[in-house]
Design a protein around this motif. Structure first.
Motif, PDB file in Angstrom:
ATOM      1  N   GLU A  61       0.840  -1.187   0.000  1.00 36.29           N
ATOM      2  CA  GLU A  61       0.000   0.000   0.000  1.00 36.29           C
ATOM      3  C   GLU A  61       0.880   1.244   0.000  1.00 36.29           C
ATOM      4  O   GLU A  61       2.075   1.168   0.271  1.00 36.29           O
ATOM      5  N   ALA A  62       0.231   2.350  -0.254  1.00 35.03           N
ATOM      6  CA  ALA A  62       0.986   3.606  -0.305  1.00 35.03           C
ATOM      7  C   ALA A  62       1.678   3.883   1.030  1.00 35.03           C
ATOM      8  O   ALA A  62       2.794   4.373   1.075  1.00 35.03           O
ATOM      9  N   ARG A  63       1.007   3.505   2.162  1.00 27.80           N
ATOM     10  CA  ARG A  63       1.516   3.913   3.454  1.00 27.80           C
ATOM     11  C   ARG A  63       2.863   3.279   3.826  1.00 27.80           C
ATOM     12  O   ARG A  63       3.804   4.002   4.179  1.00 27.80           O
ATOM     13  N   PRO A  64       3.001   1.946   3.727  1.00 32.81           N
ATOM     14  CA  PRO A  64       4.331   1.385   4.043  1.00 32.81           C
ATOM     15  C   PRO A  64       5.422   1.899   3.105  1.00 32.81           C
ATOM     16  O   PRO A  64       6.569   2.087   3.535  1.00 32.81           O
ATOM     17  N   ILE A  65       5.079   2.157   1.851  1.00 31.60           N
ATOM     18  CA  ILE A  65       6.095   2.692   0.927  1.00 31.60           C
ATOM     19  C   ILE A  65       6.521   4.077   1.405  1.00 31.60           C
ATOM     20  O   ILE A  65       7.707   4.396   1.457  1.00 31.60           O
ATOM     21  N   LYS A  66       5.547   4.877   1.784  1.00 26.99           N
ATOM     22  CA  LYS A  66       5.862   6.225   2.223  1.00 26.99           C
ATOM     23  C   LYS A  66       6.699   6.194   3.502  1.00 26.99           C
ATOM     24  O   LYS A  66       7.649   6.964   3.661  1.00 26.99           O
ATOM     25  N   GLU A  67       6.345   5.270   4.428  1.00 29.53           N
ATOM     26  CA  GLU A  67       7.114   5.196   5.671  1.00 29.53           C
ATOM     27  C   GLU A  67       8.568   4.812   5.413  1.00 29.53           C
ATOM     28  O   GLU A  67       9.489   5.391   5.993  1.00 29.53           O
ATOM     29  N   ALA A  68       8.752   3.844   4.520  1.00 30.20           N
ATOM     30  CA  ALA A  68      10.122   3.440   4.195  1.00 30.20           C
ATOM     31  C   ALA A  68      10.849   4.599   3.512  1.00 30.20           C
ATOM     32  O   ALA A  68      12.019   4.887   3.820  1.00 30.20           O
ATOM     33  N   ALA A  69      10.156   5.273   2.594  1.00 30.58           N
ATOM     34  CA  ALA A  69      10.788   6.381   1.873  1.00 30.58           C
ATOM     35  C   ALA A  69      11.174   7.498   2.844  1.00 30.58           C
ATOM     36  O   ALA A  69      12.278   8.046   2.759  1.00 30.58           O
ATOM     37  N   ASP A  70      10.296   7.800   3.802  1.00 27.59           N
ATOM     38  CA  ASP A  70      10.611   8.847   4.785  1.00 27.59           C
ATOM     39  C   ASP A  70      11.846   8.479   5.600  1.00 27.59           C
ATOM     40  O   ASP A  70      12.703   9.316   5.865  1.00 27.59           O
ATOM     41  N   ARG A  71      11.912   7.199   5.984  1.00 28.34           N
ATOM     42  CA  ARG A  71      13.057   6.761   6.784  1.00 28.34           C
ATOM     43  C   ARG A  71      14.349   6.906   5.973  1.00 28.34           C
ATOM     44  O   ARG A  71      15.369   7.374   6.465  1.00 28.34           O
ATOM     45  N   ILE A  72      14.286   6.523   4.705  1.00 29.10           N
ATOM     46  CA  ILE A  72      15.475   6.640   3.857  1.00 29.10           C
ATOM     47  C   ILE A  72      15.868   8.110   3.705  1.00 29.10           C
ATOM     48  O   ILE A  72      17.031   8.475   3.838  1.00 29.10           O
ATOM     49  N   ARG A  73      14.875   8.944   3.483  1.00 31.97           N
ATOM     50  CA  ARG A  73      15.168  10.375   3.321  1.00 31.97           C
ATOM     51  C   ARG A  73      15.865  10.941   4.545  1.00 31.97           C
ATOM     52  O   ARG A  73      16.814  11.702   4.436  1.00 31.97           O
ATOM     53  N   LEU A  74      15.361  10.556   5.722  1.00 32.52           N
ATOM     54  CA  LEU A  74      15.977  11.083   6.945  1.00 32.52           C
ATOM     55  C   LEU A  74      17.430  10.648   7.067  1.00 32.52           C
ATOM     56  O   LEU A  74      18.227  11.319   7.712  1.00 32.52           O
ATOM     57  N   SER A  75      17.782   9.512   6.452  1.00 34.15           N
ATOM     58  CA  SER A  75      19.169   9.058   6.524  1.00 34.15           C
ATOM     59  C   SER A  75      20.045   9.736   5.466  1.00 34.15           C
ATOM     60  O   SER A  75      21.241   9.503   5.415  1.00 34.15           O
ATOM     61  N   LEU A  76      19.443  10.555   4.617  1.00 30.11           N
ATOM     62  CA  LEU A  76      20.213  11.169   3.528  1.00 30.11           C
ATOM     63  C   LEU A  76      20.607  12.614   3.828  1.00 30.11           C
ATOM     64  O   LEU A  76      20.798  13.412   2.921  1.00 30.11           O
ATOM     65  N   ASN A  77      20.725  12.949   5.115  1.00 33.01           N
ATOM     66  CA  ASN A  77      21.184  14.282   5.498  1.00 33.01           C
ATOM     67  C   ASN A  77      20.341  15.377   4.844  1.00 33.01           C
ATOM     68  O   ASN A  77      20.843  16.212   4.095  1.00 33.01           O
ATOM     69  N   PRO A  78      19.027  15.362   5.165  1.00 35.14           N
ATOM     70  CA  PRO A  78      18.152  16.278   4.431  1.00 35.14           C
ATOM     71  C   PRO A  78      18.411  17.762   4.687  1.00 35.14           C
ATOM     72  O   PRO A  78      18.057  18.587   3.867  1.00 35.14           O
ATOM     73  N   HIS A  79      19.016  18.118   5.806  1.00 39.31           N
ATOM     74  CA  HIS A  79      19.334  19.538   6.006  1.00 39.31           C
ATOM     75  C   HIS A  79      20.808  19.722   6.272  1.00 39.31           C
ATOM     76  O   HIS A  79      21.255  19.822   7.397  1.00 39.31           O
ATOM     77  N   PRO A  80      21.587  19.759   5.211  1.00 34.92           N
ATOM     78  CA  PRO A  80      23.033  19.858   5.363  1.00 34.92           C
ATOM     79  C   PRO A  80      23.430  21.241   5.874  1.00 34.92           C
ATOM     80  O   PRO A  80      22.634  22.168   5.872  1.00 34.92           O
ATOM     81  N   ALA A  81      24.663  21.347   6.289  1.00 34.24           N
ATOM     82  CA  ALA A  81      25.273  22.621   6.679  1.00 34.24           C
ATOM     83  C   ALA A  81      24.532  23.302   7.818  1.00 34.24           C
ATOM     84  O   ALA A  81      24.522  24.514   7.935  1.00 34.24           O
ATOM     85  N   GLY A  82      23.886  22.502   8.682  1.00 34.15           N
ATOM     86  CA  GLY A  82      23.268  23.076   9.876  1.00 34.15           C
ATOM     87  C   GLY A  82      22.191  24.100   9.576  1.00 34.15           C
ATOM     88  O   GLY A  82      21.928  24.987  10.378  1.00 34.15           O
ATOM     89  N   GLN A  83      21.542  23.962   8.411  1.00 34.37           N
ATOM     90  CA  GLN A  83      20.574  24.997   8.006  1.00 34.37           C
ATOM     91  C   GLN A  83      19.456  25.174   9.012  1.00 34.37           C
ATOM     92  O   GLN A  83      18.962  26.270   9.211  1.00 34.37           O
ATOM     93  N   MET A  84      18.966  24.046   9.560  1.00 41.48           N
ATOM     94  CA  MET A  84      17.779  24.137  10.385  1.00 41.48           C
ATOM     95  C   MET A  84      18.080  24.764  11.733  1.00 41.48           C
ATOM     96  O   MET A  84      17.367  25.621  12.208  1.00 41.48           O
ATOM     97  N   GLU A  85      19.161  24.306  12.375  1.00 44.88           N
ATOM     98  CA  GLU A  85      19.379  24.707  13.766  1.00 44.88           C
ATOM     99  C   GLU A  85      20.047  26.069  13.876  1.00 44.88           C
ATOM    100  O   GLU A  85      19.774  26.820  14.808  1.00 44.88           O
ATOM    101  N   HIS A  86      20.965  26.360  12.962  1.00 47.35           N
ATOM    102  CA  HIS A  86      21.899  27.432  13.271  1.00 47.35           C
ATOM    103  C   HIS A  86      21.625  28.753  12.578  1.00 47.35           C
ATOM    104  O   HIS A  86      22.244  29.747  12.903  1.00 47.35           O
ATOM    105  N   ASN A  87      20.725  28.785  11.628  1.00 51.91           N
ATOM    106  CA  ASN A  87      20.606  30.021  10.856  1.00 51.91           C
ATOM    107  C   ASN A  87      19.278  30.736  11.053  1.00 51.91           C
ATOM    108  O   ASN A  87      18.951  31.634  10.312  1.00 51.91           O
TER     109      ASN A  87
END
Ligand SMILES: *Cc1c(COP(=O)(O)O)cnc(C)c1O
Ligand code: SF4
Length: 445
Positions: free
Chosen positions: A86-112
């Motif tokens: 189903e769409a849901r398990p695919i999306k969950e796996a995709a989200d997990r993979i995305r989170l492992s791909l350094n989605p916010h490099p260079a400290g964009q979220m925390e530091h700027n």
């Protein structure tokens, strides 16, 4: 031309895809679950040379390829797709993979993230003294998506990773309170995906505020490549050009920061006409691109890119190193290779093209340029310098890293001459330890 977009849900209807094998189409589908994927009829009909697929650079720029996922990530999604999950398990796996791909490099979220009256200012980043980045909330998508894009979490529906705001009033207060700010850079996504009405709703208050320190407005965009009709014959193209003119007439420098990754993107009368329309408003056009394997890792490609851009009135600005995020393993090339390509292109163009600076890494401490490889007292080293730094005092001080023929990013470099740390690391660490928010870092000068 009417705009028609294709995503993972309808890409099999793309007429040109007939030439691909079923396996190739499945790869697009599998990888497109994780990385952003959107193309449109202009890209398909005018930019991709289908005789050259799968090697065509614009095909690689817009269509997901199997190797863009690491093999175990690919297998995981492929397994789910083959089981007709189903769409849901695919999306969950995709989200997990995305989170492992350094989605916010260079400290964009925390530091700027800047603060105004003690409140965080959403949709804004402030890292370098003179320039604030503004992410208008309606400008966080694009006319098509680039497979290498480091902004990709913004397009994949991981809402907690999106940062976008409509807080123009707060931004104006912030700029007024920080007299060193001279530039606001509208970025995205692609701000020019907004209707002229929405863009005007962001720009007009800025003009009306008559901020004495604000001198320049930059708009980062890839619309010249993905939908040049935005400037030519769209419903509100005329109004857009009139809006640009109003900014210029208000005495501000308007710079359209255009992303061109390959000379094929400039090879169309629509793009030439669009560039001319923009320049007739009095806006300047500056250009930038990362250097990417499978797309433009060739000195002759860059030579042509800069030559053609200058022919068409653009000012080459930056060559970037691909960020350490998303499909980095697919696109990245060794720093030494990027420098060789830069040099071999640069030495073959006129001085008018040599406004370009690079190759440059946008890292957490700052924008670092690779000046070259040299030997000092028998040790082979990279010579580097900051073009922008979290601490302005770091800028244009040469420093050295041990030569490493495989290194693709700053975190793989070690200081030369057996030093323990790079010269900027103590200050960087202290800044974080004291938890000084970025805007006030400048106050310790
Ligand atoms: C690159 C960049 C800027 C703009 O820097 P310029 O050298 O003025 O072009 C501003 N903010 C951030 C976070 C950047 O990465
Ligand atoms: S146009 Fe810009 S923001 Fe949009 S996908 Fe491409 S690189 Fe990313």
């Amino acid at each position: 031309m009417d705009y028609k977009a294709y995503s993972i849900s309808n890409f099999r209807k793309i007429p040109q895809l007939q030439i691909l094998s079923e396996e190739q189409k499945q790869n697009i589908e599998i990888v497109g679950h994780v990385l952003p994927f959107k193309v449109n009829n202009f890209v398909l009909d005018h930019l991709i040379n289908w005789d050259d697929v799968p090697n065509d650079p614009i095909f690689n720029l817009t269509f997901p390829q199997k190797e863009m996922l690491l093999p175990h990530h690919y297998e995981e999604i492929a397994g789910l797709v083959q089981q007709d999950a189903e769409a849901r398990p695919i999306k969950e796996a995709a989200d997990r993979i995305r989170l492992s791909l350094n989605p916010h490099p260079a400290g964009q979220m925390e530091h700027n993230i800047p603060y105004v009256n003690g409140e965080p200012l959403p949709g804004v980043q402030h890292k370098y003294q003179q320039t604030v980045l503004y992410f208008p909330s309606h400008g966080q998508t694009c006319f098509a998506y680039c497979t290498f894009c480091f902004r990709w979490p913004q397009f994949t529906g991981m809402s907690e990773l999106r940062f976008a705001g409509r807080e123009m009033e707060l931004l104006i207060d912030y700029v007024r309170e920080h007299p060193k700010i001279t530039d606001i850079l509208f970025t995205g996504g692609d701000p020019l995906i907004m209707s002229t009405k929405n863009l005007a709703a962001n720009l007009e208050p800025l003009l009306d505020a008559k901020l004495p320190n604000l001198r320049r407005i930059r708009i980062g965009t890839k619309t010249l490549t993905y939908w040049p009709f935005r400037f030519l014959n769209g419903d509100d193209s005329r109004e857009l050009m009139a809006l640009f003119r109003r900014v210029v007439n208000a005495g501000l420098h308007l710079a359209i920061m255009v992303h061109f990754n390959h000379p094929n993107e400039l090879d169309s009368p629509f793009v030439r006409d669009a560039l001319q329309c923009i320049r007739e408003t009095g806006a300047e056009v500056r250009t930038q691109s990362p250097i990417l394997r499978h797309i433009n890792d060739d000195a002759e490609v860059w030579r042509r890119l800069w030559d053609i851009q200058v022919d068409q009135g653009c000012v080459p600005y930056y060559m970037f190193i691909a960020r350490d995020t998303g499909a980095h393993h697919y696109f990245s090339l060794p720093l030494v290779r990027a420098w060789e390509i830069f040099r071999n292109a640069y030495k073959n163009v006129s001085g008018l093209c040599r406004t370009v600076r690079g190759p440059t890494m946008s890292t957490n401490p700052g924008k670092i340029q690779i000046l070259g490889v040299t030997e000092i007292r028998g040790e082979k080293v990279f010579e580097l310098r900051f073009l922008q730094g979290r601490d302005p005092d770091w800028v244009h001080q040469p420093f050295f890293a041990k030569y490493d023929e495989a290194a693709t990013w700053l975190n793989e470099l070690k200081p030369a001459f057996d030093e323990k740390r790079f010269f900027f690391e103590d200050t960087l660490e202290n800044t974080y330890r004291e938890n000084i928010s970025m805007p006030t870092i400048y106050n310790y000068e």
